[in-house]
Design an enzyme around this catalytic site. Structure first.
Site, PDB file in Angstrom:
ATOM      1  N   ARG A   1       0.994  -1.017  -0.105  1.00  0.00           N
ATOM      2  CA  ARG A   1       0.342   0.010   0.097  1.00  0.00           C
ATOM      3  C   ARG A   1       0.647   0.676  -0.110  1.00  0.00           C
ATOM      4  O   ARG A   1       0.083   2.444  -0.488  1.00  0.00           O
ATOM      5  CB  ARG A   1      -0.994   0.070   1.389  1.00  0.00           C
ATOM      6  CG  ARG A   1      -2.276  -0.533   0.860  1.00  0.00           C
ATOM      7  CD  ARG A   1      -3.137  -0.831   1.802  1.00  0.00           C
ATOM      8  NE  ARG A   1      -4.141  -1.904   2.309  1.00  0.00           N
ATOM      9  CZ  ARG A   1      -5.038  -1.635   2.773  1.00  0.00           C
ATOM     10  NH1 ARG A   1      -5.676  -0.529   3.772  1.00  0.00           N
ATOM     11  NH2 ARG A   1      -5.891  -2.397   2.567  1.00  0.00           N
TER      12      ARG A   1
ATOM     13  N   ASP B   1     -14.732  11.584   6.682  1.00  0.00           N
ATOM     14  CA  ASP B   1     -13.752  10.936   6.380  1.00  0.00           C
ATOM     15  C   ASP B   1     -12.421  11.334   6.348  1.00  0.00           C
ATOM     16  O   ASP B   1     -12.454  12.034   6.554  1.00  0.00           O
ATOM     17  CB  ASP B   1     -13.702   9.954   5.263  1.00  0.00           C
ATOM     18  CG  ASP B   1     -13.573   8.425   5.422  1.00  0.00           C
ATOM     19  OD1 ASP B   1     -13.898   7.493   5.281  1.00  0.00           O
ATOM     20  OD2 ASP B   1     -11.639   8.693   5.538  1.00  0.00           O
TER      21      ASP B   1
HETATM   22  C1  LIG Z   1     -14.352   0.014   5.459  1.00  0.00           C
HETATM   23  S1  LIG Z   1     -14.137   1.746   5.821  1.00  0.00           S
HETATM   24  C2  LIG Z   1     -16.234   1.762   6.026  1.00  0.00           C
HETATM   25  C3  LIG Z   1     -16.786   2.419   5.253  1.00  0.00           C
HETATM   26  C4  LIG Z   1     -18.699   2.489   5.327  1.00  0.00           C
HETATM   27  N1  LIG Z   1     -18.813   3.570   7.083  1.00  0.00           N
HETATM   28  C5  LIG Z   1     -19.232   1.441   5.133  1.00  0.00           C
HETATM   29  O1  LIG Z   1     -20.197   0.227   6.562  1.00  0.00           O
HETATM   30  O2  LIG Z   1     -19.243   0.837   4.201  1.00  0.00           O
HETATM   31  C6  LIG Z   1     -13.683   2.252   6.796  1.00  0.00           C
HETATM   32  C7  LIG Z   1     -13.412   4.034   6.952  1.00  0.00           C
HETATM   33  O3  LIG Z   1     -12.750   4.794   7.585  1.00  0.00           O
HETATM   34  C8  LIG Z   1     -12.062   5.934   7.781  1.00  0.00           C
HETATM   35  N2  LIG Z   1     -11.543   5.976   9.333  1.00  0.00           N
HETATM   36  C9  LIG Z   1     -10.182   5.272   9.178  1.00  0.00           C
HETATM   37  N3  LIG Z   1      -9.237   5.267  10.595  1.00  0.00           N
HETATM   38  C10 LIG Z   1     -10.619   7.115  10.500  1.00  0.00           C
HETATM   39  C11 LIG Z   1     -10.448   7.903  11.196  1.00  0.00           C
HETATM   40  N4  LIG Z   1      -9.594   7.754  12.519  1.00  0.00           N
HETATM   41  N5  LIG Z   1     -10.808   9.111  11.358  1.00  0.00           N
HETATM   42  C12 LIG Z   1     -12.213   9.125  10.431  1.00  0.00           C
HETATM   43  N6  LIG Z   1     -12.662   8.263   9.890  1.00  0.00           N
HETATM   44  C13 LIG Z   1     -11.791   6.988  10.071  1.00  0.00           C
HETATM   45  C14 LIG Z   1     -11.492   4.988   6.318  1.00  0.00           C
HETATM   46  O4  LIG Z   1     -10.144   6.053   5.507  1.00  0.00           O
HETATM   47  C15 LIG Z   1     -12.229   4.275   5.521  1.00  0.00           C
HETATM   48  O5  LIG Z   1     -12.497   4.995   4.483  1.00  0.00           O
END
Ligand SMILES: C[S@@+](CC[C@H](N)C(=O)[O-])C[C@H]1O[C@@H](n2cnc3c(N)ncnc32)[C@H](O)[C@@H]1O
Length: 282
Positions: free
Chosen positions: A41, A150
């Site tokens: 990545r 996000d």
């Molecule tokens: C697997 S996706 C989930 C998307 C959606 N909530 C779903 O369930 O389909 C996880 C998301 O969490 C975000 N994320 C991870 N750490 C974070 C943080 N500290 N603050 C905000 N967003 C975060 C990532 O960038 C990613 O886009």
């Protein structure tokens, strides 16, 4: 090999430095077992910066000069997989709550606020918006907003551009695709664009869940699904009371299918269905 991008693997020291930085900046836990995935990545970041190996990269990204790179690093390390209407049961609960409580509230002149926290490319927020419009096609006449946030600037950019290749639309029933999206065939691929009624309900913003939150309004519903799975227990336990504080006393918190609040009552929540929590007062 200075000046060239080598195939060098990451040393334990560089891995630790990057893992500690990712944890501090975003709460993400990088497991040693995932070393090869993490290297792959990050490799494009080394190429973009013309940095030859992970040792130099970790030194740079941890330095004062690497401030901007830290955002790219977090973006490269996050998992952004999402689907429309993922974990459909939450949208059924939302639909019921809208009919029973939120719509009457809106009609009585109150505000309704829904937060998609960790929104990724916007599929979750658009699924919420479709649920609102299904319950009342005139919902936009009221004071209702979806905030979708996000940490990753790239997904927020994607969500704002709102250009979904057909393969990403699989969770949307055909009649909703016809009703809420326009289709454009561009070369060999088809793309779907959400209509104005959907887009106008949503505001997309970059926001780190670990930092302070600028929102002033309390939320009726928080979707924070498939996000805390990447956090350790300490980070999760810091988050629950903050969600409780920003949630209305009769609100809902939805987590992902493999996530749970370890001790809901400690944070003021009670379980109200699969991965569904409500304040104890609700
Ligand atoms: C697997 S996706 C989930 C998307 C959606 N909530 C779903 O369930 O389909 C996880 C998301 O969490 C975000 N994320 C991870 N750490 C974070 C943080 N500290 N603050 C905000 N967003 C975060 C990532 O960038 C990613 O886009």
């Amino acid at each position: 090999m200075k000046g060239q991008v080598s195939d060098n693997g990451i040393t334990a020291e560089s891995f630790d430095a990057i893992a500690q930085l990712a944890y501090r900046e975003s709460g993400l836990q990088l497991a040693v077992e995932k070393t090869s995935m993490i290297q792959s990545r990050l490799r494009h970041r080394l190429r973009a910066l013309n940095i030859p190996d992970f040792e130099d990269y970790s030194a740079f990204v941890c330095s004062e000069a690497g401030r901007q790179e830290r955002r790219h690093m977090i973006s490269a390390l996050t998992t952004n997989v999402s689907h429309f209407f993922r974990e459909k049961h939450h949208f059924d609960v939302l639909s019921q709550a809208l009919k029973q409580k939120m719509l009457p509230d809106l009609r009585a002149g109150k505000k309704v606020r829904i937060w998609s926290a960790g929104a990724s490319n916007g599929q979750e927020a658009l699924s919420i918006a479709m649920t609102l419009l299904q319950v009342d096609p005139a919902v936009s006449d009221f004071d209702v907003r979806i905030l979708a946030t996000d940490i990753d600037a790239n997904v927020i950019k994607f969500a704002n551009e709102a250009r979904y290749p057909e393969r990403l639309t699989s969770g949307i029933p055909n009649h909703d695709l016809d009703r809420y999206f326009s289709k454009e065939v561009e070369g060999p691929e088809s793309f779907y664009y959400p209509n104005k009624a959907l887009k106008d309900l949503i505001t997309f913003r970059e926001l780190n869940l670990l930092s302070s939150w600028p929102m002033k309004q309390k939320m009726d519903v928080i979707f924070c699904r498939n996000v805390v799975i990447y956090f350790d227990l300490k980070t999760q336990n810091n988050l629950w009371p903050r969600f409780h504080n920003i949630l209305k006393s009769d609100g809902y918190l939805f987590l992902g299918h493999s996530e749970r609040i370890a001790e809901p009552e400690v944070a003021g929540f009670r379980t109200s269905g699969p991965t569904t929590y409500r304040p104890v007062s609700a």
